[in-house]
Motif scaffolding. Structure first.
Motif, PDB file in Angstrom:
ATOM      1  N   THR A 173       0.795  -1.331   0.212  1.00 15.90           N
ATOM      2  CA  THR A 173      -0.200  -0.093   0.060  1.00 15.90           C
ATOM      3  C   THR A 173       0.617   1.253  -0.034  1.00 15.90           C
ATOM      4  O   THR A 173       0.400   2.229   0.397  1.00 15.90           O
ATOM      5  CB  THR A 173      -0.760   0.080   1.258  1.00 15.90           C
ATOM      6  OG1 THR A 173      -0.169   0.002   2.451  1.00 15.90           O
ATOM      7  CG2 THR A 173      -1.908  -1.201   1.169  1.00 15.90           C
ATOM      8  N   GLN A 176      -0.436   4.888  -1.198  1.00 16.65           N
ATOM      9  CA  GLN A 176      -1.836   4.864  -1.067  1.00 16.65           C
ATOM     10  C   GLN A 176      -2.392   5.419   0.118  1.00 16.65           C
ATOM     11  O   GLN A 176      -3.595   5.698   0.270  1.00 16.65           O
ATOM     12  CB  GLN A 176      -2.464   3.582  -1.170  1.00 16.65           C
ATOM     13  CG  GLN A 176      -1.957   2.666  -2.561  1.00 16.65           C
ATOM     14  CD  GLN A 176      -2.964   1.592  -2.760  1.00 16.65           C
ATOM     15  OE1 GLN A 176      -3.371   0.700  -1.801  1.00 16.65           O
ATOM     16  NE2 GLN A 176      -3.219   1.124  -4.073  1.00 16.65           N
ATOM     17  N   LEU A 191      -6.968  -0.412   3.598  1.00 18.54           N
ATOM     18  CA  LEU A 191      -7.342   0.106   2.118  1.00 18.54           C
ATOM     19  C   LEU A 191      -7.908  -1.171   1.505  1.00 18.54           C
ATOM     20  O   LEU A 191      -8.146  -2.354   2.093  1.00 18.54           O
ATOM     21  CB  LEU A 191      -5.907   0.379   1.418  1.00 18.54           C
ATOM     22  CG  LEU A 191      -5.563   1.688   2.038  1.00 18.54           C
ATOM     23  CD1 LEU A 191      -3.934   1.622   2.322  1.00 18.54           C
ATOM     24  CD2 LEU A 191      -5.890   2.875   1.197  1.00 18.54           C
ATOM     25  N   ASP A 199     -10.763   0.957 -10.308  1.00 22.55           N
ATOM     26  CA  ASP A 199      -9.910   1.782  -9.315  1.00 22.55           C
ATOM     27  C   ASP A 199      -9.032   2.575  -9.964  1.00 22.55           C
ATOM     28  O   ASP A 199      -8.508   3.705  -9.918  1.00 22.55           O
ATOM     29  CB  ASP A 199      -9.165   0.898  -8.396  1.00 22.55           C
ATOM     30  CG  ASP A 199     -10.307  -0.110  -7.516  1.00 22.55           C
ATOM     31  OD1 ASP A 199     -11.594   0.175  -7.658  1.00 22.55           O
ATOM     32  OD2 ASP A 199      -9.865  -0.998  -6.998  1.00 22.55           O
ATOM     33  N   ASN A 200      -8.174   1.975 -11.022  1.00 23.89           N
ATOM     34  CA  ASN A 200      -7.137   2.435 -11.718  1.00 23.89           C
ATOM     35  C   ASN A 200      -7.557   3.863 -12.724  1.00 23.89           C
ATOM     36  O   ASN A 200      -6.847   4.827 -12.773  1.00 23.89           O
ATOM     37  CB  ASN A 200      -6.274   1.725 -12.505  1.00 23.89           C
ATOM     38  CG  ASN A 200      -5.231   0.693 -11.791  1.00 23.89           C
ATOM     39  OD1 ASN A 200      -5.106   1.189 -10.578  1.00 23.89           O
ATOM     40  ND2 ASN A 200      -4.949  -0.471 -12.041  1.00 23.89           N
ATOM     41  N   ILE A 203      -8.291   6.613 -10.230  1.00 24.14           N
ATOM     42  CA  ILE A 203      -7.022   7.341  -9.831  1.00 24.14           C
ATOM     43  C   ILE A 203      -6.440   8.101 -11.182  1.00 24.14           C
ATOM     44  O   ILE A 203      -5.830   9.344 -10.951  1.00 24.14           O
ATOM     45  CB  ILE A 203      -5.970   6.290  -9.248  1.00 24.14           C
ATOM     46  CG1 ILE A 203      -6.870   5.724  -7.951  1.00 24.14           C
ATOM     47  CG2 ILE A 203      -4.822   7.079  -8.819  1.00 24.14           C
ATOM     48  CD1 ILE A 203      -7.258   6.691  -6.921  1.00 24.14           C
ATOM     49  N   HIS A 215      -5.828  14.165  -7.382  1.00 27.09           N
ATOM     50  CA  HIS A 215      -5.701  13.256  -6.452  1.00 27.09           C
ATOM     51  C   HIS A 215      -5.151  13.576  -5.263  1.00 27.09           C
ATOM     52  O   HIS A 215      -4.594  14.592  -5.247  1.00 27.09           O
ATOM     53  CB  HIS A 215      -4.724  12.354  -7.412  1.00 27.09           C
ATOM     54  CG  HIS A 215      -4.241  11.219  -6.529  1.00 27.09           C
ATOM     55  ND1 HIS A 215      -5.291  10.110  -6.033  1.00 27.09           N
ATOM     56  CD2 HIS A 215      -3.059  10.776  -5.936  1.00 27.09           C
ATOM     57  CE1 HIS A 215      -4.375   9.226  -5.696  1.00 27.09           C
ATOM     58  NE2 HIS A 215      -3.341   9.752  -5.427  1.00 27.09           N
ATOM     59  N   ILE A 217      -3.522  11.569  -1.968  1.00 29.85           N
ATOM     60  CA  ILE A 217      -3.189  10.251  -1.474  1.00 29.85           C
ATOM     61  C   ILE A 217      -3.916   9.846  -0.319  1.00 29.85           C
ATOM     62  O   ILE A 217      -4.296   8.476  -0.234  1.00 29.85           O
ATOM     63  CB  ILE A 217      -1.559  10.371  -1.135  1.00 29.85           C
ATOM     64  CG1 ILE A 217      -0.868  10.542  -2.248  1.00 29.85           C
ATOM     65  CG2 ILE A 217      -1.118   8.807  -0.252  1.00 29.85           C
ATOM     66  CD1 ILE A 217       0.418  10.873  -2.107  1.00 29.85           C
ATOM     67  N   ASP A 218      -4.251  10.716   0.662  1.00 29.39           N
ATOM     68  CA  ASP A 218      -4.909  10.306   1.973  1.00 29.39           C
ATOM     69  C   ASP A 218      -5.916  11.370   2.406  1.00 29.39           C
ATOM     70  O   ASP A 218      -5.523  12.468   2.775  1.00 29.39           O
ATOM     71  CB  ASP A 218      -3.755   9.941   3.084  1.00 29.39           C
ATOM     72  CG  ASP A 218      -4.566   9.302   4.212  1.00 29.39           C
ATOM     73  OD1 ASP A 218      -5.782   9.431   4.360  1.00 29.39           O
ATOM     74  OD2 ASP A 218      -3.675   8.344   4.853  1.00 29.39           O
ATOM     75  N   SER A 228      -9.439   9.551  -4.104  1.00 31.70           N
ATOM     76  CA  SER A 228      -8.419   8.714  -3.157  1.00 31.70           C
ATOM     77  C   SER A 228      -9.146   7.265  -3.200  1.00 31.70           C
ATOM     78  O   SER A 228     -10.265   6.878  -3.601  1.00 31.70           O
ATOM     79  CB  SER A 228      -8.247   9.544  -1.984  1.00 31.70           C
ATOM     80  OG  SER A 228      -6.904   8.642  -1.508  1.00 31.70           O
ATOM     81  N   TRP A 229      -8.210   6.424  -2.485  1.00 31.61           N
ATOM     82  CA  TRP A 229      -8.744   5.185  -2.002  1.00 31.61           C
ATOM     83  C   TRP A 229      -9.681   5.377  -0.830  1.00 31.61           C
ATOM     84  O   TRP A 229      -9.183   6.088  -0.095  1.00 31.61           O
ATOM     85  CB  TRP A 229      -7.512   4.257  -1.711  1.00 31.61           C
ATOM     86  CG  TRP A 229      -6.687   4.140  -3.017  1.00 31.61           C
ATOM     87  CD1 TRP A 229      -5.344   4.735  -3.252  1.00 31.61           C
ATOM     88  CD2 TRP A 229      -6.657   3.218  -4.016  1.00 31.61           C
ATOM     89  NE1 TRP A 229      -4.874   4.389  -4.382  1.00 31.61           N
ATOM     90  CE2 TRP A 229      -5.365   3.376  -4.863  1.00 31.61           C
ATOM     91  CE3 TRP A 229      -7.394   2.395  -4.273  1.00 31.61           C
ATOM     92  CZ2 TRP A 229      -5.328   2.695  -5.960  1.00 31.61           C
ATOM     93  CZ3 TRP A 229      -7.471   1.649  -5.614  1.00 31.61           C
ATOM     94  CH2 TRP A 229      -6.231   1.699  -6.382  1.00 31.61           C
ATOM     95  N   THR A 375     -12.950   3.414  -4.198  1.00 28.85           N
ATOM     96  CA  THR A 375     -12.555   4.736  -4.307  1.00 28.85           C
ATOM     97  C   THR A 375     -13.571   5.826  -3.923  1.00 28.85           C
ATOM     98  O   THR A 375     -14.828   5.449  -4.284  1.00 28.85           O
ATOM     99  CB  THR A 375     -11.899   5.035  -5.817  1.00 28.85           C
ATOM    100  OG1 THR A 375     -13.056   4.642  -6.576  1.00 28.85           O
ATOM    101  CG2 THR A 375     -10.676   4.256  -6.162  1.00 28.85           C
TER     102      THR A 375
END
Length: 581
Positions: A173, A176, A191, A199-200, A203, A215, A217-218, A228-229, A375
């Motif tokens: 991860t 991510q 995650l 997903d991809n 992102i 985007h 990251i967190d 984000s995820w 996501t």
């Protein structure tokens, strides 16, 4: 390794795993086993109540009673298996609340799922983990005039709630999430463990578009904005709830009693003082014919019954707007007009698109209400939005969003539209996370066994309607990016015809629901304010020994999913209570 291309194998694996889990709960169901008094009594063993049960009983010299209307989640596989969480509404672990007819939704009635089980709604929710932006907490501090609610002050309590653990598939991860943004508490957060074909694309699109679609990251690192995820309260392929993380590990404490299947029917004053409210009347077995018992809290009675049940209990006890109480035939103890007011929720729109892929969940889960999102995103309205010019900015600040996106690989059966019998779909769910619509909770009768009237007033404010339209436009723009070429075919059903703002509003009123994030019905306010229900220390205004700790005390709705916010509030509340000794 399991993947979304074979969800039936994943389900079989998860169910096998859960069958091996032993039952740990040691719980009471008979009031005759109770003491006449405890140092602390907690009404509700939900998200907040579980935290308080753990923290307040840590001192073996302190006696704690927890009263829970529901039962134990043991052996209920749909609670533990994350993928099955959406099957829980309407079952025996749901209060099965419904709203009043919603004017903003063509008079449709909405279902409200609230956990009727240990762990409360943390045992039945969809597990999204968002702690809120720094701005959100600082906004609370400004509203309450109490710096103790600023992010700088509450950060330590958030770090006490949870920790990041490896995802179910064990993938690397790195990149991510931001490790330093997370703590070392008991709730396990991870995650996504099983990638989907979306997903991809999500992102990649956010990185290509940037700007409002950027985007991040967190989303738990200070700014709750961007794509984000999803982080979820899942560990070791199981739901991590208030019950599993906080309550079950301490059920062996001899100073902690947990009474299940018991309704708190009224809060009563002390015989020594009419404004010392430290006695709770209970009915075991949760039936109108049940025998009633009174239990006294010598230090504090803490109500953590949730955003719906907490104001109902206060109103039944004579705490609320005096005129309305008298009309209902209840003698007022304390005139608090704010009880049951300020109900706020996130309006939610399912945007469906047909896709060219046959690898969605649709064929496996046809006609089943099972889905997941890997996501998510929070966005702000365009700076030039007429809504901001007309109504101002209702968000907490530039690090908080106005709308939310969630991506599901298949047809997620939100709202009244049933899943099609054929086809493959993308569900792009959008929501308004800074709504201005306000509803209320009121009594339906003077019986604690009758459900209250719940009016979230969804889409009754023009800002919410306009922001909903903007979210639908943003959704269509997002899936029109190059990463979706050859995958997204077209909007599905009525969405394809919603080509103008007016038609988008009509679509929303026909299909919208809520994200099931009700908050605010016992809101906190500054200590000397003549509005609100609790002070910033969460004590009920005007009385002694009564405190409220749950999502009802939120002064405004967080611009994120509120679960992690409730845990953080409860951690701080436990510290406030212990420091007051």
């Amino acid at each position: 390794m399991f993947s979304s291309q074979n969800p039936s194998v994943f389900l079989a694996f998860a169910l096998l795993l859960l069958r091996s889990q032993p039952s740990e709960a040691r719980l009471l169901q008979d009031a005759s086993q109770l003491r006449a008094q405890y140092d602390y009594i907690i009404v509700g063993a939900g998200t907040a109540g579980s935290v308080l049960s753990n923290r307040l009983s840590a001192d073996p010299k302190t006696s704690v009673l927890v009263i829970e209307a529901g039962g134990s989640p043991d052996a209920i596989q749909a609670i533990a298996v994350p993928f099955l969480g959406v099957t829980l509404p309407g079952t025996a672990v749901d209060w099965n609340f419904t709203s009043t007819p919603q004017e903003g939704l063509n008079n449709r009635i909405l279902r409200y799922t609230r956990g009727y089980v240990l762990g409360g709604s943390s045992s039945v929710n969809l597990m999204a983990w968002n702690r809120g932006s720094d701005d959100m907490w600082d906004h609370w501090a400004r509203i309450t005039q109490d710096a103790g609610w600023s992010w700088k002050a509450v950060e330590e309590y958030y770090f006490k709630t949870s920790r990041i653990v490896p995802p179910a598939d064990g993938h690397d991860t790195t990149g991510q999430f931001v490790p330093s943004a997370h703590g070392n508490g008991p709730v396990e957060v991870s995650l996504p463990g099983f990638p989907t074909q979306l997903d991809n694309r999500v992102i990649k699109t956010s990185k290509q578009l940037g700007g409002r679609f950027h985007h991040n990251i967190d989303l738990n690192a200070g700014k709750a904005l961007g794509f984000s995820w999803v982080q979820s309260s899942i560990g070791q392929s199981k739901r991590s709830s208030g019950a599993t993380a906080y309550l079950e590990p301490v059920l062996n404490r001899t100073n902690l009693d947990v009474l299940t299947n018991t309704i708190a029917t009224r809060i009563l004053p002390s015989k020594k003082s009419p404004l010392t409210l430290n006695i709770v009347e209970i009915a075991t077995s949760g039936q109108p014919s049940s025998a009633r018992h009174n239990i006294t809290a010598t230090r504090e009675l803490i109500v953590s019954a949730g955003v719906i049940n907490t104001p109902q209990l206060l109103l039944l006890s004579g705490i609320g707007p005096s005129s309305a109480l008298r009309t209902a035939g209840i003698t007022p103890i304390l005139d608090l007009p704010g009880v049951g007011q300020n109900l706020t929720d996130h309006p939610f729109i399912p945007n469906y698109f047909t896709v060219s892929s046959n690898a969605t969940f649709d064929d496996v889960l046809r006609n089943e209400t099972i889905f997941t999102a890997n996501t998510q995103a929070f966005m702000r309205l365009p700076k030039s939005s007429p809504l901001l010019k007309r109504f101002g900015d209702p968000s907490s600040g530039p690090g908080s969003g106005h709308t939310e996106f969630g991506f599901m690989d298949g047809f997620a059966a939100f709202g009244p539209l049933p899943p099609p019998v054929t086809g493959h779909f993308l569900t792009l769910a959008t929501a308004v996370v800074s709504p201005l619509s306000r509803g209320n909770i009121s009594l339906n009768s003077t019986s604690p066994f009758d459900k209250p009237l719940i009016d979230p007033a969804v889409l009754t404010h023009e800002f919410d309607v306009g922001a909903t339209v903007q979210s639908m436009k943003d959704a269509q723009n997002f899936v029109s990016a190059p990463a979706w070429d050859g995958f997204v075919v077209a909007p599905f059903g009525d969405l394809a015809q919603a080509t103008t703002d007016e038609l988008k509003v009509a679509y929303a009123r026909k299909y919208a629901t809520t994200v099931n994030h009700p908050v605010g019905t016992a809101a906190m306010s500054p200590k000397k304010a003549n509005w609100g229900v609790v002070d910033p220390d969460l004590k009920v205004k005007g009385v002694e020994k009564l405190r409220i700790v749950d999502a009802s005390i939120f002064p405004v709705i967080p611009e994120v999913h509120p679960q992690a916010v409730v845990y953080t509030v409860a951690e701080r509340a436990a510290d406030l209570i212990l420091r007051s000794l």
